[in-house]
Scaffold this motif. Structure first.
Motif, short mmCIF file in Angstrom:
data_model
loop_
_atom_site.label_atom_id
_atom_site.label_comp_id
_atom_site.label_asym_id
_atom_site.label_seq_id
_atom_site.Cartn_x
_atom_site.Cartn_y
_atom_site.Cartn_z
N THR A 169 0.83 -1.21 0.00
CA THR A 169 0.00 0.00 0.00
C THR A 169 0.86 1.26 0.00
O THR A 169 0.55 2.24 -0.69
N ASP A 170 1.96 1.22 0.76
CA ASP A 170 2.82 2.40 0.81
C ASP A 170 3.56 2.63 -0.51
O ASP A 170 3.75 3.76 -0.93
N ALA A 171 3.94 1.52 -1.17
CA ALA A 171 4.60 1.67 -2.48
C ALA A 171 3.63 2.28 -3.48
O ALA A 171 3.99 3.09 -4.33
N LEU A 172 2.36 1.89 -3.33
CA LEU A 172 1.31 2.37 -4.22
C LEU A 172 1.18 3.89 -4.16
O LEU A 172 0.90 4.55 -5.17
N LYS A 173 1.40 4.46 -2.98
CA LYS A 173 1.26 5.90 -2.81
C LYS A 173 2.24 6.67 -3.68
O LYS A 173 2.01 7.83 -4.01
N GLU A 174 3.36 6.01 -4.04
CA GLU A 174 4.37 6.69 -4.86
C GLU A 174 3.99 6.66 -6.34
O GLU A 174 4.65 7.29 -7.16
N PHE A 175 2.97 5.87 -6.70
CA PHE A 175 2.61 5.71 -8.12
C PHE A 175 1.13 6.01 -8.32
O PHE A 175 0.29 5.11 -8.33
N PRO A 176 0.78 7.27 -8.50
CA PRO A 176 -0.64 7.66 -8.59
C PRO A 176 -1.36 7.06 -9.79
O PRO A 176 -2.59 6.98 -9.77
N ASN A 177 -0.65 6.64 -10.82
CA ASN A 177 -1.33 6.12 -12.01
C ASN A 177 -1.50 4.61 -12.01
O ASN A 177 -1.95 4.02 -12.99
N ILE A 178 -1.09 3.97 -10.92
CA ILE A 178 -1.34 2.54 -10.78
C ILE A 178 -2.67 2.37 -10.06
O ILE A 178 -2.91 2.98 -9.02
N LYS A 179 -3.53 1.53 -10.65
CA LYS A 179 -4.86 1.36 -10.07
C LYS A 179 -5.00 -0.08 -9.56
O LYS A 179 -4.77 -1.03 -10.30
N VAL A 180 -5.38 -0.23 -8.28
CA VAL A 180 -5.63 -1.57 -7.74
C VAL A 180 -7.04 -1.98 -8.12
O VAL A 180 -8.01 -1.38 -7.66
N VAL A 181 -7.19 -2.98 -9.00
CA VAL A 181 -8.53 -3.38 -9.41
C VAL A 181 -9.13 -4.41 -8.46
O VAL A 181 -10.34 -4.56 -8.39
N ALA A 182 -8.28 -5.14 -7.73
CA ALA A 182 -8.81 -6.10 -6.76
C ALA A 182 -7.75 -6.47 -5.73
O ALA A 182 -6.57 -6.58 -6.07
N THR A 183 -8.18 -6.62 -4.50
CA THR A 183 -7.34 -7.18 -3.45
C THR A 183 -8.10 -8.35 -2.87
O THR A 183 -9.19 -8.19 -2.33
N GLN A 184 -7.57 -9.57 -3.04
CA GLN A 184 -8.28 -10.74 -2.55
C GLN A 184 -7.33 -11.63 -1.76
O GLN A 184 -6.13 -11.68 -2.05
N ALA A 185 -7.87 -12.33 -0.77
CA ALA A 185 -7.04 -13.23 0.02
C ALA A 185 -6.95 -14.59 -0.64
O ALA A 185 -7.93 -15.09 -1.17
N ALA A 186 -5.77 -15.18 -0.64
CA ALA A 186 -5.61 -16.54 -1.14
C ALA A 186 -4.79 -17.36 -0.15
O ALA A 186 -4.24 -18.40 -0.49
#
Lengths: 320, 335
Positions: A169-186
């Protein structure tokens, strides 16, 4: 007379060697199923062999079983090894058991997974957060800083999964144009990841990147992608042999190296050095390293062929 | 306390033949599969409305392929439950069969030997369970729970903490191949749906399993060899676990010690959602198919809708409770 003195000196020398030598160390790992811990154990054995100590392994028969590890600790408190190298199956639940170990005066090194409380000679391990942060950042860079990404979580509520998702999640903050389409547990499992990805592929026509919180889930996701003839950049964490093979074959982008073998090596070395009165820092945390197709060679060796590096080549005095 | 004692004696007393036959007939006919099929249709309708990706050919094949693996394990287990037993070791049996098959494949490269190893180990373990329950008279719950640990121990020893991965395409066909656009496991599922259904409804053995589950004492008195039928159900369940192990292995392309662990509870759940009674004598293989389908659809739907993963165990658990509740209500009406 001369002979007697020599003999006495030899005996004394032998005795002192025997005293410094042959420490009995009990090593606790979480299960017999995850290849990661098998490599950890091989590392511990290797270090013990180099330093002339003997090892007894304690592994719950039921993977990650809290009651079983507690009773193993109780047994060990009775058997009194010289030191314990300890990976708790649970962050909190083992606290009373560790207290018993401390009260019995058996020095303990905390390895791989942190225990919430207790007196330890040192912590030896990797930082899940840093590892995930670095690996996710690497993935986002290779995606060119844009596109859709899927995250596969491990077992909910475990410290490892939580920390790795926090890094993601913190790495994601550095890349505003990356979109998380799903977070699922496996649940760190291959089949679960395979089926979750099969389903997600239906819902999302474009998935440029997949961040899996461990390598088993990453390889499961790769199976789903191959079957659907889809392409995504996939990263996992742990640097397992299977992930290395997938990286070599060009199916997987990278894996965060969890340094399993080093955990075992340095957990064991820290315990023995402490017994021998040598300095041991309180924290030995291996730097987060991403393994990709340019640097996998060092991990492309059968674990039983690996040798522990020298203490001083990794641990520098004064490093925290 | 006295009441309890009287009740127990009443159970041992053989039921009148007529009542016994009706119970057997009821066991075969009464499982409300229609109700469950309606649930499936309702689920599908909701998912079709909720997400445009649900009603696609590829997703339907997906759901069927995911159902297939669960069904293969659950179908054998259905026989055991109908016969009044339980098999807690199916997942561990599947795990051991998968691991040994993987090692055989790695060592010999022989497809025939690998398939034989998987089926043989599964069957042998099932047979051993049958012996423990039928001959040694150990309660099924305890016998198969003990077997679970025995099998895990052997599996860990065999694998020594390593994993085996990367199998040839010829073997992988069994789990991830297609025939005429349909995944191979789906054919296996429908094959055993037919075979299992025929076995239970059309063969003497099948009928005897129902009779045994409904009332073992009455079944024994009417001349059914209980022990051999018990051994039969456990052996068949084991064989199906062995087959499922091969399919799973071919699908995930990798084996490690814990490969089977996640299978036992979903399989038991599928059997129960499918209307098979935990107390024996009632149930069908087609019901189990529907049960496995419901479980798979729920997960598929939640993945498609990106439902937060915290909710998935909650929903799965709620469905089990609901299914058993429906079962109680309908069976009360019957009696």
């Amino acid at each position: 007379m001369r002979l007697i003195i020599t003999a006495t000196m030899a005996t004394l020398a032998l005795a002192s060697v025997a005293r410094a030598d042959g420490e009995r160390i009990a090593v606790f790992t979480k299960n017999q199923t995850n290849p990661f811990f098998q490599v950890v154990r091989l590392g511990a054995d290797n270090a013990a062999r180099q330093m002339g100590a003997t090892v007894t392994h304690y592994i719950p028969t039921r993977p990650d079983s809290i009651p079983e590890q507690i009773s193993q600790i109780e047994d060990v408190t009775v058997r009194r090894p010289n030191a314990v190298v300890f990976t708790p199956v649970d962050f909190k639940a083992l606290t009373p058991a560790i207290r018993r170990l401390n009260e019995a005066g058996i020095p303990a090194v905390n390895m791989t997974d942190r225990a919430e409380r207790g007196n330890f000679v040192a912590f030896v391990g990797a930082a899940d957060y840093d590892l995930a942060l670095t690996t996710a950042r690497y993935l986002f860079q290779k995606m060119g800083g844009q596109g859709n990404v899927v995250a596969l979580e491990g077992i909910k509520g475990t410290l490892v999964s939580t920390e790795r998702m926090r890094g993601f999640t913190d790495a994601l903050k550095e890349f505003p144009n990356i979109k998380v389409v799903a977070t699922q547990a496996a649940s760190f499992q291959r089949l679960a990841a395979l089926q979750v990805m099969e389903n997600l592929i239906q819902a999302h026509p474009r998935i440029e990147g997949i961040f899996a919180a461990n390598d088993a889930m990453a390889t499961g996701a790769i199976e789903a992608l191959e079957a659907a003839k889809r392409q995504s950049l996939v990263v996992g964490i742990n640097g397992t042999k299977e992930a290395i093979d997938a990286i070599k074959a060009g199916k997987m982008l990278a894996s965060g190296d969890y340094s399993a073998f080093l955990h075992g090596c340095f957990g064991m070395m820290a315990a023995i050095r402490n017994l021998r009165g040598l300095p041991v820092p309180r924290e030995i945390v291996f730097p987060a390293r991403v393994v990709d197709n340019t640097n996998y060679q060092s991990l492309d060796i059968a674990p039983d062929q690996m040798t522990c590096p020298a203490w001083d080549s990794v641990v520098t005095p004064g490093r925290s | 306390m006295t009441d309890l004692g009287l009740d127990r004696r009443a159970e041992v007393t053989p039921a009148p033949p007529m009542r016994f036959m009706t119970r057997v007939a009821a066991g075969i006919l009464a499982a409300p599969v229609i109700l469950r099929l309606a649930t499936v249709l309702l689920l599908c309708a909701c998912l079709t409305v909720a997400t445009p990706n649900f009603l696609t050919e590829m997703n339907i094949l997906n759901v069927l392929r995911q159902t297939a693996l669960l069904f293969l394990v659950a179908s054998g287990l259905t026989l055991v439950l109908i016969g009044g037993g339980i098999d807690l070791s199916v997942g561990a049996n599947l795990g051991l069969s998968a691991c040994v098959s993987a090692l055989v494949l790695q060592a010999t490269g022989s497809l025939a030997l690998t398939l034989a190893a998987g089926i043989a180990i599964g069957t042998l373990v099932g047979f051993a369970n049958g012996l423990l329950v039928a001959v040694m008279r150990i309660p099924p719950f305890i016998a198969t729970y003990g077997m679970l640990w025995v099998l895990l121990g052997i599996t860990y020893r065999v694998m020594a903490g390593e994993s085996v991965h990367g199998f040839p395409a010829s073997f992988r066909f069994l789990g991830s191949g297609h025939l005429f656009g349909v995944p191979v496991p789906v054919y296996l599922m429908f094959l055993f749906l037919g075979v299992g259904g025929l076995f239970l409804s059309r063969t003497r053995w099948g009928q005897e399993v129902y009779a045994m589950g409904a009332n073992p004492e009455a079944a024994r008195l009417s001349g059914i060899p209980i022990r051999s039928r018990q051994i039969l159900t456990y052996t068949l369940s084991g064989a199906m676990a062995g087959l499922a192990a091969l399919v799973l292995l071919a699908r995930v392309n990798s084996a490690e010690g814990d490969i089977g662990e996640a299978m036992t509870l979903p399989a038991i759940t599928a059997v129960l959602i499918g209307g098979t009674s935990l107390f024996g004598g009632l149930g069908t293989v087609s019901g189990t198919f529907v049960g496995a389908l419901i479980l798979t659809l729920v997960i598929n739907g939640m993945n498609l809708l990106s439902v937060h993963s915290n909710w998935q165990p909650f929903v799965a658990g709620a469905i089990v409770i609901l299914a058993v509740l429906v079962d109680r209500l309908t069976s009360q009406r019957q009696s």
